[in-house]
Design a protein around this motif. Structure first.
Motif, short mmCIF file in Angstrom:
data_model
loop_
_atom_site.label_atom_id
_atom_site.label_comp_id
_atom_site.label_asym_id
_atom_site.label_seq_id
_atom_site.Cartn_x
_atom_site.Cartn_y
_atom_site.Cartn_z
N ASP A 55 0.83 -1.20 0.00
CA ASP A 55 0.00 0.00 0.00
C ASP A 55 0.86 1.26 0.00
OD1 ASP A 55 1.01 -0.59 2.42
OD2 ASP A 55 -0.83 -0.25 3.57
N GLY A 56 2.09 1.17 -0.48
CA GLY A 56 2.93 2.35 -0.62
C GLY A 56 4.22 2.22 0.15
N GLU A 57 4.14 2.40 1.49
CA GLU A 57 5.36 2.47 2.29
C GLU A 57 5.11 1.87 3.66
OE1 GLU A 57 8.07 6.20 2.00
OE2 GLU A 57 6.75 6.47 3.72
N ALA A 58 6.10 1.18 4.21
CA ALA A 58 5.98 0.65 5.58
C ALA A 58 7.20 1.12 6.37
CB ALA A 58 5.94 -0.87 5.55
N ARG A 59 7.03 1.26 7.70
CA ARG A 59 8.15 1.68 8.56
C ARG A 59 8.67 0.43 9.27
NH1 ARG A 59 6.43 4.62 12.61
NH2 ARG A 59 8.24 5.95 12.88
N ARG A 60 9.97 0.18 9.15
CA ARG A 60 10.57 -0.98 9.82
C ARG A 60 11.82 -0.53 10.58
NH1 ARG A 60 6.26 -2.54 9.03
NH2 ARG A 60 5.54 -4.47 8.09
N VAL A 61 12.02 -1.13 11.75
CA VAL A 61 13.07 -0.67 12.67
C VAL A 61 14.32 -1.54 12.54
CG1 VAL A 61 13.60 -0.17 15.09
CG2 VAL A 61 11.24 -0.07 14.29
N TYR A 62 15.48 -0.91 12.38
CA TYR A 62 16.74 -1.66 12.34
C TYR A 62 17.81 -0.94 13.16
CZ TYR A 62 14.28 -4.32 8.90
OH TYR A 62 13.33 -5.10 8.31
N HIS A 81 14.15 -13.44 7.33
CA HIS A 81 13.36 -14.46 8.03
C HIS A 81 12.32 -15.09 7.11
CE1 HIS A 81 10.00 -11.59 8.65
NE2 HIS A 81 10.97 -10.70 8.72
N ASP A 82 11.90 -16.32 7.49
CA ASP A 82 11.00 -17.09 6.63
C ASP A 82 9.61 -16.47 6.53
OD1 ASP A 82 12.95 -18.84 6.05
OD2 ASP A 82 12.34 -20.35 7.55
N ALA A 83 9.13 -15.84 7.63
CA ALA A 83 7.77 -15.27 7.61
C ALA A 83 7.68 -14.17 6.55
CB ALA A 83 7.41 -14.74 8.99
N GLY A 84 8.78 -13.49 6.32
CA GLY A 84 8.84 -12.43 5.30
C GLY A 84 7.95 -11.25 5.65
N GLY A 85 8.29 -10.12 5.16
CA GLY A 85 7.54 -8.89 5.39
C GLY A 85 8.20 -7.84 4.53
N PRO A 86 7.67 -6.63 4.50
CA PRO A 86 8.25 -5.61 3.61
C PRO A 86 9.72 -5.29 3.91
CG PRO A 86 6.20 -4.81 4.64
CD PRO A 86 6.47 -6.18 5.20
N GLY A 87 10.11 -5.36 5.20
CA GLY A 87 11.51 -5.08 5.56
C GLY A 87 12.42 -6.14 4.98
N CYS A 88 12.03 -7.36 5.19
CA CYS A 88 12.78 -8.50 4.69
C CYS A 88 12.83 -8.48 3.15
CB CYS A 88 12.02 -9.72 5.21
SG CYS A 88 12.86 -11.24 5.06
N TRP A 230 11.02 -8.39 17.91
CA TRP A 230 9.98 -8.92 17.03
C TRP A 230 9.19 -9.95 17.83
CZ3 TRP A 230 9.81 -14.17 15.53
CH2 TRP A 230 10.97 -14.92 15.83
N THR A 231 8.00 -10.22 17.36
CA THR A 231 7.16 -11.23 17.99
C THR A 231 6.19 -11.75 16.93
OG1 THR A 231 5.97 -11.68 20.06
CG2 THR A 231 5.33 -9.72 18.87
N PRO A 232 5.80 -13.02 16.98
CA PRO A 232 4.97 -13.56 15.89
C PRO A 232 3.67 -12.79 15.75
CG PRO A 232 5.70 -15.31 17.37
CD PRO A 232 6.10 -14.02 18.01
N GLY A 233 3.28 -12.57 14.50
CA GLY A 233 1.98 -11.95 14.23
C GLY A 233 1.92 -10.46 14.51
N ARG A 234 3.05 -9.80 14.69
CA ARG A 234 3.04 -8.35 14.92
C ARG A 234 3.91 -7.66 13.88
NH1 ARG A 234 2.93 -6.55 20.34
NH2 ARG A 234 3.56 -4.54 19.52
N PRO A 235 3.37 -7.47 12.66
CA PRO A 235 4.16 -6.79 11.63
C PRO A 235 4.57 -5.39 12.08
CG PRO A 235 2.12 -7.70 10.71
CD PRO A 235 2.03 -7.83 12.20
N GLY A 236 5.76 -5.01 11.70
CA GLY A 236 6.22 -3.66 12.03
C GLY A 236 6.46 -3.46 13.51
#
Ligand code: FAD
Length: 242
Positions: A55-62, A81-88, A230-236
């Motif tokens: 949906d455009g842009e996501a904020r991810r912490v590193y 990570h295997d779950a994958g997400g926009p950061g990954c 990070w924790t399961p099921g909590r994107p971003g």
């Protein structure tokens, strides 16, 4: 454009200078930009990267792995990570020359002023801030600890010239509430005196290791610093206003 209260400082523009694999499941991304030399923060600091999302842009912490003001360089190390997400997904496909928008660094976990010894424990994501902190300690400061990754090929190397800390391997076991890391921390031989501990990684694991250190290993509550990442099921996780 308006930003949430915690991100009120203007974002920074950078470009990817280099991308390389540091382990089988972690990628280092070197960023360069005109504001990079002026950044000031403590070892263990993190920042938000604005990555492309559906949906455009996501904020991810590193966490900041390395800051080289003279070279205008800021390095991140990102777990694939295997779950994958926009950061990954961003870390997998980013290439030299790409533009990146960052939010200025902040600190949650950082080195305590003085301690009889410093103990570091975490998973492969926690190893990024914790090994950056360990690298910033004076060489004479007593340091110990243990990190956990799936396999030997996932052991992240520390900063150049800094003695390595041991790793344990969870294989196919869950990284959530990791029994493998918990057992390794329980088995650590502690030096005498009042130490300070730094724990980072999956949220349940951080809580369990913190409890172990306080209840079974004699640490004062205020001497155990945790950074759930990070924790399961909590994107971003952590990007919203931690
Ligand atoms: C202060 C702070 C510092 C951090 N520093 C680093 C760092 O230096 N390097 C780093 O790699 N990460 C770091 N993280 C963790 C990183 O921000 C999150 O893992 C982030 O959620 C990844 O974004 P994503 O878009 O790939 O996945 P998301 O879209 O956020 O999540 C998608 C799914 O993947 C799961 N997931 C997220 N991360 C992992 C993982 N590591 N293993 C398994 N499943 C996962 C989520 O629970 C979710 O179910 C840090 C987090 C915080 C709060």
């Amino acid at each position: 454009m308006t930003y949430p209260r915690r991100t009120a400082r203007p974002p920074l523009q950078a470009r990817v200078r280099d991308v390389r694999d540091v382990t089988a499941s972690m990628r280092q991304i070197d960023l360069a930009g005109p504001e990079v030399p002026r950044l000031r923060f403590r070892p263990g600091a993190h920042l938000v990267v604005r990555v492309p999302a559906e949906d455009g842009e996501a904020r991810r912490v590193y966490s900041v792995w390395r800051h080289d003001p003279a070279g205008s360089l800021l390095s991140l190390r990102i777990a694939l990570h295997d779950a994958g997400g926009p950061g990954c997904a961003w870390a997998r496909k980013v290439a030299p020359g790409d533009r990146v928008t960052l939010e200025p660094p902040r600190s949650k976990i950082t080195l305590a002023g003085s301690a009889a010894f410093h103990l570091f424990a975490g998973d492969e994501t926690g190893a990024v801030p914790l090994l950056a902190m360990r690298g910033a300690l004076p060489r004479s400061a007593p340091a110990l600890g243990v990190f956990e990754a799936p396999a030997p090929a996932d052991e992240m190397p520390g900063a150049d010239g800094v003695p390595a800390l041991p790793w344990v391997h969870r294989g196919g076991a869950s990284a959530v509430g990791s029994r493998v890391l918990l057992r390794a921390v329980a088995d650590l031989e502690l030096p005498p005196g009042a130490g300070v501990a730094y724990v980072a990684g999956e949220s349940d694991t951080c809580r369990l290791v913190q409890r172990l250190l306080i209840e079974k290993r004699g640490f004062a509550r205020r001497a155990v610093h945790t950074q759930p990442q990070w924790t399961p099921g909590r994107p971003g996780f952590g990007a919203g206003g931690d």
